[in-house]
Scaffold this active site. Sequence first.
Site, mmCIF file in Angstrom:
data_model
loop_
_atom_site.group_PDB
_atom_site.id
_atom_site.type_symbol
_atom_site.label_atom_id
_atom_site.label_comp_id
_atom_site.label_asym_id
_atom_site.label_seq_id
_atom_site.Cartn_x
_atom_site.Cartn_y
_atom_site.Cartn_z
ATOM 1 N N ASP A 99 -2.323 8.536 7.677
ATOM 2 C CA ASP A 99 -3.236 7.678 8.430
ATOM 3 C C ASP A 99 -2.432 6.794 9.377
ATOM 4 O O ASP A 99 -1.348 7.181 9.804
ATOM 5 C CB ASP A 99 -4.136 6.866 7.479
ATOM 6 C CG ASP A 99 -3.340 5.925 6.572
ATOM 7 O OD1 ASP A 99 -2.132 5.717 6.818
ATOM 8 O OD2 ASP A 99 -3.931 5.381 5.614
ATOM 9 N N SER A 114 0.803 -1.229 0.000
ATOM 10 C CA SER A 114 0.000 0.000 0.000
ATOM 11 C C SER A 114 0.831 1.272 0.000
ATOM 12 O O SER A 114 0.308 2.346 -0.287
ATOM 13 C CB SER A 114 -0.945 0.010 1.208
ATOM 14 O OG SER A 114 -0.230 -0.105 2.423
ATOM 15 N N HIS A 124 0.623 5.201 6.867
ATOM 16 C CA HIS A 124 1.046 5.784 5.593
ATOM 17 C C HIS A 124 1.379 7.260 5.788
ATOM 18 O O HIS A 124 0.862 7.906 6.707
ATOM 19 C CB HIS A 124 -0.051 5.647 4.535
ATOM 20 C CG HIS A 124 -0.450 4.236 4.261
ATOM 21 N ND1 HIS A 124 -1.631 3.695 4.714
ATOM 22 C CD2 HIS A 124 0.195 3.254 3.592
ATOM 23 C CE1 HIS A 124 -1.706 2.429 4.331
ATOM 24 N NE2 HIS A 124 -0.615 2.138 3.658
#
Length: 387
Positions: A352, A45, A355
Amino acid sequence: MELQPLQTILFLLLLILPLNHGFRSSNDDPSEPSCYTSLFSFGDSATAAGIQTQDFTPGKTAPHCAFPPYGETYFHKPTGRCSDGRVIVDFIAQHLGLPLLPPYHGEPINTTTSVSHGANLAVVSATALDPEFLESRGISGCQNCSLSVQLSRFKTLLNSLCSTPSACRDYLSNSLFLVGEIGGVDYQLAALAGFPSYEAEDLIPFVVDRIGDAIEELIELGAVNFLVPGDFPKGCFPSYLTRFRSSDQSDYDPTTGCIVYYNWFSDQHNRMLQEEIERVQKLHPGARIHYADYFGSATRIHEDPEKFGFGKATINRACCGAGGPYNYERSAVCGRPGAVACENPASYIKWDDHHYTEAAYRVIAGDVAKRYRYDWFGCRAKGLDSE
């Protein structure tokens, strides 16, 4: 030797360039030729640029990165990137004069999808290790997004880009491959499942070996140029800081407030990865394999956030979350009901739970660019020529 006026101006410009992290402006003409014909990326991600809808388990909702406020800063809508805007691979592509990479997760190529300049094969929640291996260790992860799956999809994609082995080797020799960051999810799954630290540490050699094997698979196909990122300092992630809070202050780095053990863990991965890169490089002297120090770049930001334009008070808080000391609540992660984003993401390091913001990714990518300022693996990058 005395410099002429024009030479003096050019010399001063070269001194100034590093202050802008070596990046081309997003307004530069993308039609100008790049020093690479294409860029391909693999990872999780931290690199992904799309949501693999065909991989959803029936009845399961899309990953939270698929919903607002993700993407609000640059794209003004969610794109599958787990940030408020661009991620590192986007900055690398723009730096090299290439278009942003389209995500590719095995779907048929159509006339509206151009992959001639490369593709982003990274997947949210991807693991370096195959699910069967992880399950043998009692770890449950993503069933169709491992590094092996990404490589298989790349081989399928390659069939649409070149027709013969020699043509493919020519094409791939002019491409740059970003292999990672990957492996962080493997460790995260073990840690959050409550595995003893020594069992999680036992995964590191397997993860590193799998990354090395992946590089060798690509070399056999004809790839030559590689950038292989290390792990981020996971002890600074809001999710880790929340889940593994300690009353013992010696568990925390006094400068950054990050958890010492988990940063040590990431550092161990990175040390072993660099050894693996050296091993593969010796076996394939014709390849150019370079390590990208994401860990060091991110650590420097945490040690002196104000130097890079970030707020010291928000050093380990997520911009998007639902409260708590680090603005992370597992029941209301960013993109889900109950979570809201801060007003100025550019002042935050973290977007977040694990990240970074576009602003932080820009700094990290800039460090990578500066590290290879005059020689991007034998190819002079646009905007960085010394001539």
